[in-house]
Design a protein around this motif. Structure first.
Motif, PDB file in Angstrom:
ATOM      1  N   ARG A  95      -9.270   7.755  -3.571  1.00 50.70           N
ATOM      2  CA  ARG A  95      -9.061   7.905  -2.139  1.00 50.70           C
ATOM      3  C   ARG A  95      -7.935   6.954  -1.705  1.00 50.70           C
ATOM      4  O   ARG A  95      -8.122   5.731  -1.725  1.00 50.70           O
ATOM      5  CB  ARG A  95     -10.344   7.574  -1.383  1.00 50.70           C
ATOM      6  CG  ARG A  95     -11.449   8.611  -1.555  1.00 50.70           C
ATOM      7  CD  ARG A  95     -12.768   8.117  -1.009  1.00 50.70           C
ATOM      8  NE  ARG A  95     -13.713   9.216  -0.792  1.00 50.70           N
ATOM      9  CZ  ARG A  95     -15.000   9.058  -0.562  1.00 50.70           C
ATOM     10  NH1 ARG A  95     -15.525   7.832  -0.510  1.00 50.70           N
ATOM     11  NH2 ARG A  95     -15.788  10.101  -0.374  1.00 50.70           N
ATOM     12  N   PRO A  96      -6.792   7.490  -1.316  1.00 52.34           N
ATOM     13  CA  PRO A  96      -5.642   6.628  -0.990  1.00 52.34           C
ATOM     14  C   PRO A  96      -5.946   5.619   0.107  1.00 52.34           C
ATOM     15  O   PRO A  96      -5.478   4.470   0.046  1.00 52.34           O
ATOM     16  CB  PRO A  96      -4.566   7.627  -0.543  1.00 52.34           C
ATOM     17  CG  PRO A  96      -4.956   8.918  -1.172  1.00 52.34           C
ATOM     18  CD  PRO A  96      -6.446   8.916  -1.201  1.00 52.34           C
ATOM     19  N   GLU A  97      -6.736   6.017   1.128  1.00 49.53           N
ATOM     20  CA  GLU A  97      -7.016   5.097   2.224  1.00 49.53           C
ATOM     21  C   GLU A  97      -7.832   3.906   1.760  1.00 49.53           C
ATOM     22  O   GLU A  97      -7.706   2.802   2.298  1.00 49.53           O
ATOM     23  CB  GLU A  97      -7.714   5.822   3.380  1.00 49.53           C
ATOM     24  CG  GLU A  97      -9.068   6.439   3.033  1.00 49.53           C
ATOM     25  CD  GLU A  97      -8.995   7.874   2.552  1.00 49.53           C
ATOM     26  OE1 GLU A  97      -8.270   8.140   1.567  1.00 49.53           O
ATOM     27  OE2 GLU A  97      -9.670   8.735   3.159  1.00 49.53           O
ATOM     28  N   MET A  98      -8.658   4.108   0.743  1.00 51.08           N
ATOM     29  CA  MET A  98      -9.429   2.997   0.210  1.00 51.08           C
ATOM     30  C   MET A  98      -8.540   2.031  -0.572  1.00 51.08           C
ATOM     31  O   MET A  98      -8.729   0.809  -0.524  1.00 51.08           O
ATOM     32  CB  MET A  98     -10.552   3.521  -0.693  1.00 51.08           C
ATOM     33  CG  MET A  98     -11.738   4.100   0.070  1.00 51.08           C
ATOM     34  SD  MET A  98     -12.559   2.817   1.058  1.00 51.08           S
ATOM     35  CE  MET A  98     -13.940   3.747   1.733  1.00 51.08           C
ATOM     36  N   VAL A  99      -7.561   2.551  -1.282  1.00 55.58           N
ATOM     37  CA  VAL A  99      -6.644   1.700  -2.029  1.00 55.58           C
ATOM     38  C   VAL A  99      -5.786   0.888  -1.065  1.00 55.58           C
ATOM     39  O   VAL A  99      -5.543  -0.311  -1.282  1.00 55.58           O
ATOM     40  CB  VAL A  99      -5.768   2.542  -2.970  1.00 55.58           C
ATOM     41  CG1 VAL A  99      -4.770   1.646  -3.709  1.00 55.58           C
ATOM     42  CG2 VAL A  99      -6.629   3.294  -3.979  1.00 55.58           C
ATOM     43  N   ILE A 100      -5.344   1.524   0.013  1.00 60.13           N
ATOM     44  CA  ILE A 100      -4.565   0.804   1.037  1.00 60.13           C
ATOM     45  C   ILE A 100      -5.401  -0.328   1.630  1.00 60.13           C
ATOM     46  O   ILE A 100      -4.927  -1.455   1.817  1.00 60.13           O
ATOM     47  CB  ILE A 100      -4.104   1.779   2.137  1.00 60.13           C
ATOM     48  CG1 ILE A 100      -3.038   2.730   1.588  1.00 60.13           C
ATOM     49  CG2 ILE A 100      -3.559   1.017   3.351  1.00 60.13           C
ATOM     50  CD1 ILE A 100      -2.693   3.869   2.519  1.00 60.13           C
ATOM     51  N   ALA A 101      -6.665  -0.036   1.918  1.00 59.52           N
ATOM     52  CA  ALA A 101      -7.556  -1.056   2.473  1.00 59.52           C
ATOM     53  C   ALA A 101      -7.794  -2.179   1.470  1.00 59.52           C
ATOM     54  O   ALA A 101      -7.800  -3.366   1.832  1.00 59.52           O
ATOM     55  CB  ALA A 101      -8.880  -0.422   2.885  1.00 59.52           C
ATOM     56  N   LEU A 102      -7.993  -1.837   0.213  1.00 54.90           N
ATOM     57  CA  LEU A 102      -8.186  -2.847  -0.827  1.00 54.90           C
ATOM     58  C   LEU A 102      -6.965  -3.756  -0.905  1.00 54.90           C
ATOM     59  O   LEU A 102      -7.085  -4.986  -0.990  1.00 54.90           O
ATOM     60  CB  LEU A 102      -8.441  -2.168  -2.173  1.00 54.90           C
ATOM     61  CG  LEU A 102      -8.531  -3.076  -3.405  1.00 54.90           C
ATOM     62  CD1 LEU A 102      -9.656  -4.091  -3.275  1.00 54.90           C
ATOM     63  CD2 LEU A 102      -8.713  -2.235  -4.669  1.00 54.90           C
ATOM     64  N   ASP A 103      -5.786  -3.166  -0.865  1.00 55.25           N
ATOM     65  CA  ASP A 103      -4.558  -3.967  -0.902  1.00 55.25           C
ATOM     66  C   ASP A 103      -4.481  -4.922   0.293  1.00 55.25           C
ATOM     67  O   ASP A 103      -4.055  -6.080   0.155  1.00 55.25           O
ATOM     68  CB  ASP A 103      -3.335  -3.051  -0.909  1.00 55.25           C
ATOM     69  CG  ASP A 103      -3.122  -2.347  -2.245  1.00 55.25           C
ATOM     70  OD1 ASP A 103      -3.667  -2.830  -3.260  1.00 55.25           O
ATOM     71  OD2 ASP A 103      -2.411  -1.322  -2.272  1.00 55.25           O
ATOM     72  N   ALA A 104      -4.897  -4.442   1.464  1.00 51.22           N
ATOM     73  CA  ALA A 104      -4.861  -5.285   2.663  1.00 51.22           C
ATOM     74  C   ALA A 104      -5.851  -6.437   2.551  1.00 51.22           C
ATOM     75  O   ALA A 104      -5.557  -7.575   2.957  1.00 51.22           O
ATOM     76  CB  ALA A 104      -5.173  -4.448   3.900  1.00 51.22           C
ATOM     77  N   LEU A 209     -13.915  -8.251   9.179  1.00 54.37           N
ATOM     78  CA  LEU A 209     -12.908  -9.171   8.653  1.00 54.37           C
ATOM     79  C   LEU A 209     -11.889  -9.591   9.706  1.00 54.37           C
ATOM     80  O   LEU A 209     -11.235 -10.621   9.571  1.00 54.37           O
ATOM     81  CB  LEU A 209     -12.176  -8.535   7.470  1.00 54.37           C
ATOM     82  CG  LEU A 209     -13.017  -8.110   6.264  1.00 54.37           C
ATOM     83  CD1 LEU A 209     -12.126  -7.551   5.169  1.00 54.37           C
ATOM     84  CD2 LEU A 209     -13.847  -9.272   5.738  1.00 54.37           C
ATOM     85  N   GLY A 210     -11.733  -8.756  10.728  1.00 58.06           N
ATOM     86  CA  GLY A 210     -10.759  -9.067  11.767  1.00 58.06           C
ATOM     87  C   GLY A 210      -9.328  -8.867  11.338  1.00 58.06           C
ATOM     88  O   GLY A 210      -8.424  -9.571  11.781  1.00 58.06           O
ATOM     89  N   ILE A 211      -9.117  -7.890  10.433  1.00 58.34           N
ATOM     90  CA  ILE A 211      -7.758  -7.576   9.972  1.00 58.34           C
ATOM     91  C   ILE A 211      -7.541  -6.079  10.013  1.00 58.34           C
ATOM     92  O   ILE A 211      -8.495  -5.295  10.049  1.00 58.34           O
ATOM     93  CB  ILE A 211      -7.500  -8.091   8.538  1.00 58.34           C
ATOM     94  CG1 ILE A 211      -8.435  -7.388   7.538  1.00 58.34           C
ATOM     95  CG2 ILE A 211      -7.649  -9.602   8.472  1.00 58.34           C
ATOM     96  CD1 ILE A 211      -8.129  -7.739   6.072  1.00 58.34           C
ATOM     97  N   SER A 212      -6.285  -5.663   9.983  1.00 60.99           N
ATOM     98  CA  SER A 212      -5.955  -4.245   9.896  1.00 60.99           C
ATOM     99  C   SER A 212      -6.029  -3.782   8.448  1.00 60.99           C
ATOM    100  O   SER A 212      -5.563  -4.480   7.547  1.00 60.99           O
ATOM    101  CB  SER A 212      -4.548  -3.987  10.447  1.00 60.99           C
ATOM    102  OG  SER A 212      -4.163  -2.640  10.231  1.00 60.99           O
ATOM    103  N   LEU A 213      -6.611  -2.600   8.231  1.00 60.66           N
ATOM    104  CA  LEU A 213      -6.752  -2.081   6.871  1.00 60.66           C
ATOM    105  C   LEU A 213      -5.957  -0.806   6.658  1.00 60.66           C
ATOM    106  O   LEU A 213      -6.137  -0.124   5.647  1.00 60.66           O
ATOM    107  CB  LEU A 213      -8.234  -1.818   6.577  1.00 60.66           C
ATOM    108  CG  LEU A 213      -9.144  -3.044   6.592  1.00 60.66           C
ATOM    109  CD1 LEU A 213     -10.590  -2.648   6.344  1.00 60.66           C
ATOM    110  CD2 LEU A 213      -8.688  -4.082   5.572  1.00 60.66           C
ATOM    111  N   SER A 214      -5.086  -0.476   7.589  1.00 60.61           N
ATOM    112  CA  SER A 214      -4.269   0.740   7.458  1.00 60.61           C
ATOM    113  C   SER A 214      -2.864   0.375   7.030  1.00 60.61           C
ATOM    114  O   SER A 214      -2.438  -0.787   7.109  1.00 60.61           O
ATOM    115  CB  SER A 214      -4.237   1.496   8.780  1.00 60.61           C
ATOM    116  OG  SER A 214      -3.720   0.676   9.816  1.00 60.61           O
ATOM    117  N   ALA A 215      -2.151   1.386   6.568  1.00 59.75           N
ATOM    118  CA  ALA A 215      -0.773   1.156   6.074  1.00 59.75           C
ATOM    119  C   ALA A 215       0.147   0.764   7.226  1.00 59.75           C
ATOM    120  O   ALA A 215      -0.016   1.209   8.335  1.00 59.75           O
ATOM    121  CB  ALA A 215      -0.274   2.418   5.389  1.00 59.75           C
TER     122      ALA A 215
END
Length: 215
Positions: A95-104, A209-215
């Protein structure tokens, strides 16, 4: 950087969280073989600590033994299904959105770990799925049931994850798609998020977490 008094680590299930759920593949198989919907999942709920699936995930049996054990268990419940058929259904898509979130999450400085119930595989399996290998390489720690000899929802599994990550359960957020796996984590003090669809789960994680998790 994260506040160490609140959350220091984010733990992720793999299949059904980072990968699409194998339950969708189970349902397609059931439809194609004229089986009751969710029959395969029901087989795995009988004797959940000692059935064929549990034994395989703890590496107490190999794929050949699982093939027969699962077939016998499913037959006892009304429909014989070879275990090899089930193993062939486990591959999901990343799931690409999960990988983006993991990276964030990683970029924000949190410790990450993958907590997965899995089965023993060889190197060629990883080579066939470089997309999976690439995601796995991102985690600080990977805790695999087939290697540690315990599995979710056994409390020891989560304790091992915390020991490897060097954190207390109260410093962790854990994402999983199964409530039965979240319950013991929550009892240990973790904040838990049930993943049904990626969007709502990631919104909840971003809020914690108080952070953005999107690209």
């Amino acid at each position: 950087m994260p506040n160490p008094t609140i959350v220091r680590a984010v733990f992720w299930d793999f299949g059904g969280v980072v990968l699409s759920s194998p339950f969708d593949a189970f349902n397609t198989y059931e439809e194609n073989h004229s089986l009751p919907t969710n029959f395969i999942r029901s087989v795995n709920t009988h004797n959940p600590d000692s059935n064929a699936w549990a034994l395989l995930e703890r590496n107490d049996v190999g794929p050949d033994e699982f093939d027969l054990l699962f077939a016998n268990e499913s037959e006892a419940l009304g429909h014989r299904i070879p275990g090899t058929d089930i193993l062939a259904l486990l591959s999901g898509s990343v799931r690409p959105e999960m990988v983006i979130a993991l990276d964030a999450v990683i970029a924000a400085g949190y410790i990450t770990a993958c907590l997965t119930n899995n089965v023993v595989s060889d190197d060629t399996a990883t080579q066939r799925r470089p997309d999976v290998a690439d995601v796995m390489a991102k985690f600080d720690h990977v805790v695999e049931s087939s290697k540690v000899g315990v599995r979710k929802p056994e409390p020891r599994f989560y304790e091992i994850a915390c020991e490897l990550a060097g954190v207390e359960p109260t410093e962790c957020v854990f994402l999983d798609d199964l409530g039965i796996n979240l319950k013991p984590a929550r009892a240990l003090g973790m904040q838990t998020i049930k993943v049904e669809k990626p969007g709502p789960a990631l919104d909840e994680l971003a809020s914690i977490l108080g952070i953005s998790l999107s690209a």
